[in-house]
Each structure stands twice: as C-alpha cells, then as structure tokens.
Design a protein around this motif. Structure first.
Motif, PDB file in Angstrom:
ATOM      1  N   LYS A 111       0.687  -1.480   0.007  1.00 58.09           N
ATOM      2  CA  LYS A 111      -0.065  -0.148  -0.048  1.00 58.09           C
ATOM      3  C   LYS A 111       0.732   1.264  -0.050  1.00 58.09           C
ATOM      4  N   GLY A 112       1.852   1.168   0.985  1.00 61.88           N
ATOM      5  CA  GLY A 112       2.923   2.412   0.746  1.00 61.88           C
ATOM      6  C   GLY A 112       3.443   2.593  -0.388  1.00 61.88           C
ATOM      7  N   TYR A 113       4.027   1.177  -1.068  1.00 66.11           N
ATOM      8  CA  TYR A 113       4.725   1.641  -2.362  1.00 66.11           C
ATOM      9  C   TYR A 113       3.851   2.256  -3.474  1.00 66.11           C
ATOM     10  N   ALA A 116       3.196   6.104  -2.804  1.00 72.30           N
ATOM     11  CA  ALA A 116       4.375   6.789  -3.331  1.00 72.30           C
ATOM     12  C   ALA A 116       4.267   6.842  -4.697  1.00 72.30           C
ATOM     13  N   MET A 117       3.920   5.890  -5.403  1.00 74.87           N
ATOM     14  CA  MET A 117       4.099   6.115  -7.006  1.00 74.87           C
ATOM     15  C   MET A 117       2.864   6.819  -7.648  1.00 74.87           C
ATOM     16  N   ARG A 118       1.572   7.084  -6.759  1.00 73.64           N
ATOM     17  CA  ARG A 118       0.689   7.634  -7.199  1.00 73.64           C
ATOM     18  C   ARG A 118       1.167   9.289  -6.920  1.00 73.64           C
ATOM     19  N   LEU A 119       1.850   9.531  -5.761  1.00 71.29           N
ATOM     20  CA  LEU A 119       2.404  10.875  -5.820  1.00 71.29           C
ATOM     21  C   LEU A 119       3.355  11.354  -7.153  1.00 71.29           C
ATOM     22  N   GLY A 120       4.094  10.337  -7.335  1.00 78.17           N
ATOM     23  CA  GLY A 120       4.918  10.510  -8.651  1.00 78.17           C
ATOM     24  C   GLY A 120       4.007  10.983  -9.928  1.00 78.17           C
ATOM     25  N   SER A 121       2.838  10.150  -9.921  1.00 76.12           N
ATOM     26  CA  SER A 121       2.209  10.373 -11.063  1.00 76.12           C
ATOM     27  C   SER A 121       1.366  11.554 -11.284  1.00 76.12           C
ATOM     28  N   ILE A 122       1.189  12.261 -10.085  1.00 79.06           N
ATOM     29  CA  ILE A 122       0.703  13.437 -10.180  1.00 79.06           C
ATOM     30  C   ILE A 122       1.562  14.662 -10.816  1.00 79.06           C
ATOM     31  N   TYR A 123       2.696  14.446 -10.528  1.00 77.57           N
ATOM     32  CA  TYR A 123       3.816  15.070 -11.337  1.00 77.57           C
ATOM     33  C   TYR A 123       3.984  14.837 -12.844  1.00 77.57           C
ATOM     34  N   HIS A 124       3.460  13.526 -13.323  1.00 82.82           N
ATOM     35  CA  HIS A 124       3.708  13.248 -14.700  1.00 82.82           C
ATOM     36  C   HIS A 124       2.314  13.677 -15.249  1.00 82.82           C
ATOM     37  N   GLN A 125       1.326  13.548 -14.797  1.00 83.67           N
ATOM     38  CA  GLN A 125       0.220  13.498 -15.304  1.00 83.67           C
ATOM     39  C   GLN A 125      -0.624  15.025 -15.378  1.00 83.67           C
ATOM     40  N   CYS A 126      -0.352  15.847 -14.446  1.00 82.75           N
ATOM     41  CA  CYS A 126      -1.033  17.036 -14.127  1.00 82.75           C
ATOM     42  C   CYS A 126      -0.140  18.191 -15.033  1.00 82.75           C
ATOM     43  N   LYS A 127      -0.853  19.026 -15.647  1.00 83.08           N
ATOM     44  CA  LYS A 127      -0.457  19.974 -16.399  1.00 83.08           C
ATOM     45  C   LYS A 127      -0.580  21.444 -15.891  1.00 83.08           C
ATOM     46  N   PHE A 128      -1.418  21.697 -14.993  1.00 81.21           N
ATOM     47  CA  PHE A 128      -2.196  22.915 -14.405  1.00 81.21           C
ATOM     48  C   PHE A 128      -1.946  22.944 -13.005  1.00 81.21           C
ATOM     49  N   ASP A 141      -5.462  13.191   1.749  1.00 83.55           N
ATOM     50  CA  ASP A 141      -6.462  12.235   2.354  1.00 83.55           C
ATOM     51  C   ASP A 141      -6.246  10.938   2.574  1.00 83.55           C
ATOM     52  N   GLU A 142      -5.761  10.239   1.487  1.00 84.69           N
ATOM     53  CA  GLU A 142      -5.621   8.797   1.304  1.00 84.69           C
ATOM     54  C   GLU A 142      -4.444   8.621   2.246  1.00 84.69           C
ATOM     55  N   ASP A 144      -3.855  10.283   5.039  1.00 89.18           N
ATOM     56  CA  ASP A 144      -4.479  10.409   6.444  1.00 89.18           C
ATOM     57  C   ASP A 144      -5.293   9.391   6.742  1.00 89.18           C
ATOM     58  N   LYS A 145      -5.875   8.756   5.872  1.00 88.16           N
ATOM     59  CA  LYS A 145      -6.604   7.446   6.007  1.00 88.16           C
ATOM     60  C   LYS A 145      -5.912   6.180   6.412  1.00 88.16           C
ATOM     61  N   SER A 146      -4.751   6.191   5.748  1.00 98.04           N
ATOM     62  CA  SER A 146      -3.999   5.128   5.907  1.00 98.04           C
ATOM     63  C   SER A 146      -3.344   4.910   7.372  1.00 98.04           C
ATOM     64  N   GLY A 147      -2.890   5.684   7.929  1.00 97.39           N
ATOM     65  CA  GLY A 147      -2.607   5.856   9.330  1.00 97.39           C
ATOM     66  C   GLY A 147      -1.105   5.365   9.277  1.00 97.39           C
ATOM     67  N   PHE A 148      -0.637   5.423   8.438  1.00102.69           N
ATOM     68  CA  PHE A 148       0.936   5.159   8.327  1.00102.69           C
ATOM     69  C   PHE A 148       1.758   6.464   9.010  1.00102.69           C
ATOM     70  N   LEU A 149       2.631   6.009  10.071  1.00101.80           N
ATOM     71  CA  LEU A 149       3.355   7.114  10.756  1.00101.80           C
ATOM     72  C   LEU A 149       4.233   7.733   9.762  1.00101.80           C
ATOM     73  N   THR A 150       4.805   6.849   8.948  1.00105.15           N
ATOM     74  CA  THR A 150       6.009   7.460   8.101  1.00105.15           C
ATOM     75  C   THR A 150       5.427   8.316   7.039  1.00105.15           C
ATOM     76  N   PHE A 151       4.306   7.816   6.355  1.00112.10           N
ATOM     77  CA  PHE A 151       3.906   8.974   5.395  1.00112.10           C
ATOM     78  C   PHE A 151       2.973   9.965   6.032  1.00112.10           C
ATOM     79  N   GLY A 152       2.602   9.835   7.373  1.00114.46           N
ATOM     80  CA  GLY A 152       2.185  10.990   8.030  1.00114.46           C
ATOM     81  C   GLY A 152       3.227  12.174   8.105  1.00114.46           C
ATOM     82  N   ARG A 153       4.428  11.836   8.000  1.00110.38           N
ATOM     83  CA  ARG A 153       5.418  12.859   8.411  1.00110.38           C
ATOM     84  C   ARG A 153       5.461  13.634   6.965  1.00110.38           C
ATOM     85  N   VAL A 154       5.344  12.810   5.846  1.00113.08           N
ATOM     86  CA  VAL A 154       5.521  13.200   4.637  1.00113.08           C
ATOM     87  C   VAL A 154       4.361  14.029   4.235  1.00113.08           C
TER      88      VAL A 154
END
Length: 210
Positions: A111-113, A116-128, A141-142, A144-154
């Motif tokens: 789930k964490g992997y 992270a890949m979806r965050l990268g896809s934002i940079y690849h797919q969004c133009k505006f 929001d995703e 926040d709902k996951s509850g992962f402490l490591t991603f919370g800091r991110v």
C-alpha cells in the motif's frame, strides 16, 4: 524545503517565486516506503534470532524458511530495496517475482509503495496548478486514512510547503541544472582534498566552467 534554504532564497532573491523541486518531494515518499521495509526487516531479524535461540535450546539445527524465489524472509526484505524505488513497469523478471512475494507477505508495504507511485504520477500527469492541487489534496486524504506514521510525516511536510510545491506546475521548472553543476564543483574540490585559497579556487572554477 529546509528553513535555512528558504531564508537564503528570500534574502538573495526577494522577488523570485520559490519552487520546491519535485525530486525532493518524491524522495520523501520513497524514503517513507524504505522506512517501512527497514522496520519490517528488523522485526524479521528479531524473530529469526528468537527461533535460532529456541532451536539451540532444544538441541536442534535451525533452518530458515525459504520462499519460492529462494529468499529467506530477511533476504527478501534486504533485496527489495531497489524495486521499491522503481516503477512497476521497469521491474526485471526477478524483481517482479520478489515484489509479488513481498506484497503478499507485507500488504502495508504494498500500500505504501503504490501511494508513493501515485504521488509521482501527479507530477507526470498534471499540467495545471489547479488540477495538481486537487490531486495533491486527494493524496493527502488517502495518506491520512492509511494511518501510516512514516507517510504522516511526508504529508505534513507537503501541507506546510504546498504553495511552493504547486508552483512547479506553472513552468515545470526544476533545479536539475544547478544540482548537476554543484556535483561538478564537489568533484573538482575533492581532487584537492579541500580548499585553502578560496579566491584562487573560484578563479579556477570560472576559467573551467564559465
């Protein structure tokens, strides 16, 4: 995103629009996944130590369980370091098999992997900027709902610097050229094991790289 760098930029370039480089944002997410992997590996090492001690107390020889690809649990976690940095489409056949086993054994890492890949896809797919801001909010929001402490800091880092982060989508500017030049300067400096005469060092830099 470091406060001292922000202060330098404000002092030296007060009228400039600051952009948080995409590399540093994505790196935060990749490091969060690696932190989950390392934590799981420490747990696997502890579990193996307990099993070895138990087998020794019983007068038996301990044999670690092996997965279908020949990895033990601690080997699986140690050898997964590189595949978690890469896109799924770039995995080799052996990495694909290892990832399948890893994600089956550790669904949180899976789930964490993909987060992270979806965050990268934002940079690849969004133009505006507006589109990127919406996608970034959904990603937050995703997390926040996951509850992962490591991603919370991110997520908190992104929330703090989101205005500078979305400035990237205006011109898609990066500091890759500056990073490349900085690497050249460091390599040049390393040849001399440090610098005593700064003025002469800068003179040589100007002659070589101007």
């Amino acid at each position: 995103m470091a406060p001292n760098m922000e202060q330098i930029a404000q002092t030296c370039f007060p009228a400039a629009k600051r952009v948080t480089d995409r590399f540093h944002v994505q790196k935060l997410a990749y490091e969060a996944v690696q932190e989950m992997r390392v934590q799981a590996r420490w747990e696997a090492l502890d579990e193996e130590s307990i099993q070895i001690a138990y087998a020794k107390a019983c007068g038996k020889m301990y044999h670690a369980p092996v997965f279908a690809n020949g990895d033990t649990r601690k080997q699986l976690l140690a050898r997964s370091i590189y595949l978690l940095y890469k896109k799924e489409s770039l995995w080799t056949q052996s990495q694909r098999i290892r990832a399948e086993i890893l994600f089956k054994e550790y669904p949180d890492i899976k789930k964490g992997y993909y987060m992270a890949m979806r965050l990268g896809s934002i940079y690849h797919q969004c133009k505006f900027k507006d589109m990127a801001l919406t996608r970034l909010a959904r990603w937050y929001d995703e997390v926040d709902k996951s509850g992962f402490l490591t991603f919370g800091r991110v997520a908190r880092s992104i929330q703090t610097h989101y205005l500078n982060i979305i400035n990237f989508f205006e011109r898609r500017a990066t500091n890759a050229a500056a990073e490349s030049f900085n690497a050249k300067i460091k390599a040049f400096r390393a040849q001399f094991r440090g610098v005593k005469d700064k003025a002469f060092f800068l003179y040589r830099l100007a002659k070589l790289y101007a």
